[in-house]
Design a protein around this motif. Sequence first.
Motif, PDB file in Angstrom:
ATOM      1  N   ALA A 141      17.995 -39.266  10.961  1.00 30.88           N
ATOM      2  CA  ALA A 141      19.113 -38.450  10.484  1.00 30.88           C
ATOM      3  C   ALA A 141      18.718 -37.699   9.217  1.00 30.88           C
ATOM      4  O   ALA A 141      19.133 -36.552   9.005  1.00 30.88           O
ATOM      5  CB  ALA A 141      20.329 -39.340  10.225  1.00 30.88           C
ATOM      6  N   GLU A 142      17.895 -38.338   8.391  1.00 27.62           N
ATOM      7  CA  GLU A 142      17.445 -37.698   7.157  1.00 27.62           C
ATOM      8  C   GLU A 142      16.582 -36.480   7.458  1.00 27.62           C
ATOM      9  O   GLU A 142      16.728 -35.435   6.814  1.00 27.62           O
ATOM     10  CB  GLU A 142      16.657 -38.704   6.313  1.00 27.62           C
ATOM     11  CG  GLU A 142      16.204 -38.153   4.965  1.00 27.62           C
ATOM     12  CD  GLU A 142      15.419 -39.179   4.163  1.00 27.62           C
ATOM     13  OE1 GLU A 142      15.026 -38.850   3.030  1.00 27.62           O
ATOM     14  OE2 GLU A 142      15.215 -40.296   4.665  1.00 27.62           O
ATOM     15  N   LEU A 143      15.703 -36.586   8.444  1.00 28.64           N
ATOM     16  CA  LEU A 143      14.844 -35.460   8.814  1.00 28.64           C
ATOM     17  C   LEU A 143      15.663 -34.329   9.435  1.00 28.64           C
ATOM     18  O   LEU A 143      15.396 -33.153   9.199  1.00 28.64           O
ATOM     19  CB  LEU A 143      13.756 -35.914   9.790  1.00 28.64           C
ATOM     20  CG  LEU A 143      12.644 -36.782   9.200  1.00 28.64           C
ATOM     21  CD1 LEU A 143      11.698 -37.242  10.299  1.00 28.64           C
ATOM     22  CD2 LEU A 143      11.877 -36.007   8.129  1.00 28.64           C
ATOM     23  N   ARG A 144      16.655 -34.681  10.232  1.00 30.39           N
ATOM     24  CA  ARG A 144      17.500 -33.659  10.867  1.00 30.39           C
ATOM     25  C   ARG A 144      18.283 -32.857   9.828  1.00 30.39           C
ATOM     26  O   ARG A 144      18.595 -31.693  10.036  1.00 30.39           O
ATOM     27  CB  ARG A 144      18.478 -34.303  11.850  1.00 30.39           C
ATOM     28  CG  ARG A 144      17.810 -34.925  13.068  1.00 30.39           C
ATOM     29  CD  ARG A 144      18.811 -35.764  13.849  1.00 30.39           C
ATOM     30  NE  ARG A 144      18.157 -36.586  14.852  1.00 30.39           N
ATOM     31  CZ  ARG A 144      18.145 -36.308  16.157  1.00 30.39           C
ATOM     32  NH1 ARG A 144      18.761 -35.243  16.609  1.00 30.39           N
ATOM     33  NH2 ARG A 144      17.533 -37.116  17.003  1.00 30.39           N
ATOM     34  N   ALA A 145      18.607 -33.510   8.684  1.00 29.73           N
ATOM     35  CA  ALA A 145      19.381 -32.843   7.634  1.00 29.73           C
ATOM     36  C   ALA A 145      18.499 -32.356   6.493  1.00 29.73           C
ATOM     37  O   ALA A 145      19.003 -31.994   5.436  1.00 29.73           O
ATOM     38  CB  ALA A 145      20.444 -33.801   7.097  1.00 29.73           C
ATOM     39  N   SER A 146      17.197 -32.324   6.701  1.00 32.09           N
ATOM     40  CA  SER A 146      16.269 -31.960   5.630  1.00 32.09           C
ATOM     41  C   SER A 146      16.288 -30.461   5.351  1.00 32.09           C
ATOM     42  O   SER A 146      16.886 -29.672   6.090  1.00 32.09           O
ATOM     43  CB  SER A 146      14.847 -32.392   5.995  1.00 32.09           C
ATOM     44  OG  SER A 146      14.441 -31.783   7.208  1.00 32.09           O
ATOM     45  N   LYS A 147      15.595 -30.068   4.282  1.00 33.19           N
ATOM     46  CA  LYS A 147      15.528 -28.665   3.892  1.00 33.19           C
ATOM     47  C   LYS A 147      14.776 -27.861   4.953  1.00 33.19           C
ATOM     48  O   LYS A 147      14.027 -28.409   5.759  1.00 33.19           O
ATOM     49  CB  LYS A 147      14.834 -28.515   2.541  1.00 33.19           C
ATOM     50  CG  LYS A 147      15.569 -29.166   1.386  1.00 33.19           C
ATOM     51  CD  LYS A 147      14.920 -28.804   0.065  1.00 33.19           C
ATOM     52  CE  LYS A 147      13.482 -29.286   0.013  1.00 33.19           C
ATOM     53  NZ  LYS A 147      12.868 -28.998  -1.322  1.00 33.19           N
ATOM     54  N   ALA A 148      14.966 -26.542   4.923  1.00 31.62           N
ATOM     55  CA  ALA A 148      14.350 -25.669   5.911  1.00 31.62           C
ATOM     56  C   ALA A 148      12.829 -25.798   5.905  1.00 31.62           C
ATOM     57  O   ALA A 148      12.184 -25.792   6.962  1.00 31.62           O
ATOM     58  CB  ALA A 148      14.758 -24.218   5.658  1.00 31.62           C
ATOM     59  N   GLU A 149      12.242 -25.927   4.704  1.00 24.97           N
ATOM     60  CA  GLU A 149      10.785 -26.050   4.618  1.00 24.97           C
ATOM     61  C   GLU A 149      10.285 -27.299   5.333  1.00 24.97           C
ATOM     62  O   GLU A 149       9.258 -27.267   6.016  1.00 24.97           O
ATOM     63  CB  GLU A 149      10.338 -26.070   3.151  1.00 24.97           C
ATOM     64  CG  GLU A 149      10.496 -24.756   2.424  1.00 24.97           C
ATOM     65  CD  GLU A 149      11.879 -24.542   1.871  1.00 24.97           C
ATOM     66  OE1 GLU A 149      12.089 -23.553   1.148  1.00 24.97           O
ATOM     67  OE2 GLU A 149      12.769 -25.368   2.162  1.00 24.97           O
ATOM     68  N   THR A 150      11.033 -28.404   5.194  1.00 26.40           N
ATOM     69  CA  THR A 150      10.649 -29.652   5.858  1.00 26.40           C
ATOM     70  C   THR A 150      10.807 -29.529   7.360  1.00 26.40           C
ATOM     71  O   THR A 150       9.941 -29.977   8.135  1.00 26.40           O
ATOM     72  CB  THR A 150      11.499 -30.820   5.330  1.00 26.40           C
ATOM     73  OG1 THR A 150      11.343 -30.920   3.919  1.00 26.40           O
ATOM     74  CG2 THR A 150      11.102 -32.133   5.985  1.00 26.40           C
ATOM     75  N   GLN A 151      11.896 -28.925   7.797  1.00 24.95           N
ATOM     76  CA  GLN A 151      12.114 -28.720   9.225  1.00 24.95           C
ATOM     77  C   GLN A 151      11.019 -27.835   9.811  1.00 24.95           C
ATOM     78  O   GLN A 151      10.539 -28.070  10.932  1.00 24.95           O
ATOM     79  CB  GLN A 151      13.484 -28.095   9.468  1.00 24.95           C
ATOM     80  CG  GLN A 151      14.647 -29.017   9.153  1.00 24.95           C
ATOM     81  CD  GLN A 151      15.979 -28.412   9.548  1.00 24.95           C
ATOM     82  OE1 GLN A 151      16.041 -27.504  10.378  1.00 24.95           O
ATOM     83  NE2 GLN A 151      17.060 -28.905   8.960  1.00 24.95           N
ATOM     84  N   TYR A 152      10.630 -26.827   9.055  1.00 20.71           N
ATOM     85  CA  TYR A 152       9.552 -25.949   9.513  1.00 20.71           C
ATOM     86  C   TYR A 152       8.279 -26.750   9.720  1.00 20.71           C
ATOM     87  O   TYR A 152       7.576 -26.594  10.725  1.00 20.71           O
ATOM     88  CB  TYR A 152       9.320 -24.835   8.488  1.00 20.71           C
ATOM     89  CG  TYR A 152       8.127 -23.963   8.806  1.00 20.71           C
ATOM     90  CD1 TYR A 152       8.237 -22.932   9.721  1.00 20.71           C
ATOM     91  CD2 TYR A 152       6.904 -24.171   8.182  1.00 20.71           C
ATOM     92  CE1 TYR A 152       7.147 -22.141  10.025  1.00 20.71           C
ATOM     93  CE2 TYR A 152       5.813 -23.387   8.479  1.00 20.71           C
ATOM     94  CZ  TYR A 152       5.936 -22.364   9.402  1.00 20.71           C
ATOM     95  OH  TYR A 152       4.847 -21.591   9.708  1.00 20.71           O
ATOM     96  N   CYS A 153       7.968 -27.631   8.782  1.00 22.61           N
ATOM     97  CA  CYS A 153       6.779 -28.474   8.885  1.00 22.61           C
ATOM     98  C   CYS A 153       6.859 -29.356  10.130  1.00 22.61           C
ATOM     99  O   CYS A 153       5.867 -29.510  10.863  1.00 22.61           O
ATOM    100  CB  CYS A 153       6.629 -29.314   7.627  1.00 22.61           C
ATOM    101  SG  CYS A 153       5.175 -30.378   7.630  1.00 22.61           S
TER     102      CYS A 153
END
Length: 203
Positions: A141-153
């Motif tokens: 859930a933390e990764l799904r709600a992460s910042k755009a840069e993290t999601q991009y990674c």
Amino acid sequence: MARKNNSMNATTHEAPAPITHWSGNFDKTQAHRPGGLLMAALVQCASERGQSMHEMAEAIGYSYPYLNLLIAGTRRVDQISDDFAQACALYLRVPRMTVLQLAGRIRPQDLFEPDLFHARALEPAMRFVAEDIMWGHLLTAELRASKAETQYCIVKLYEAATGKTLLPMELQARTLAREVHAMKRQLVKRRAALKRTQDSTAN
């Protein structure tokens, strides 16, 4: 007989060890000092090669006092010259662009098109990853709600692991350089042709 012995001894000398590439690790102490990541990379690389700081400076081609100013933060690393960046790239055996990122002269997002981190591009890509039977359960859930840069990674790692393309392809720097070079050549040819036409008309 002595000459023969010398010859035999000469042939038994070990060849110098090849210069190793930088491992990609950073000297942890240096990373927290004003010199930042670039100096931490240089110090770590020197340690991996068994070089002293003076030997590292000599290998880079700059004076030890100059490097000390960068390490201490007396001179700003993000204002290093292009020549010094190139020298560091040769020493670390990495692209000059990597050195510029380590120095803070460019940011990672500077390498991407302006809208690459936009939610419109990332949301469907993240949904696709989340619905993947093999990988989806790894998204917390933390990764799904992460910042755009993290999601991009996350999406780019998924692309690398599966071979699928979910995000628009970035413009490759090397391809762009070739295209610019070709355009410049065409422009030179056109100017030369135009000048010939003008000269013939004038005559």
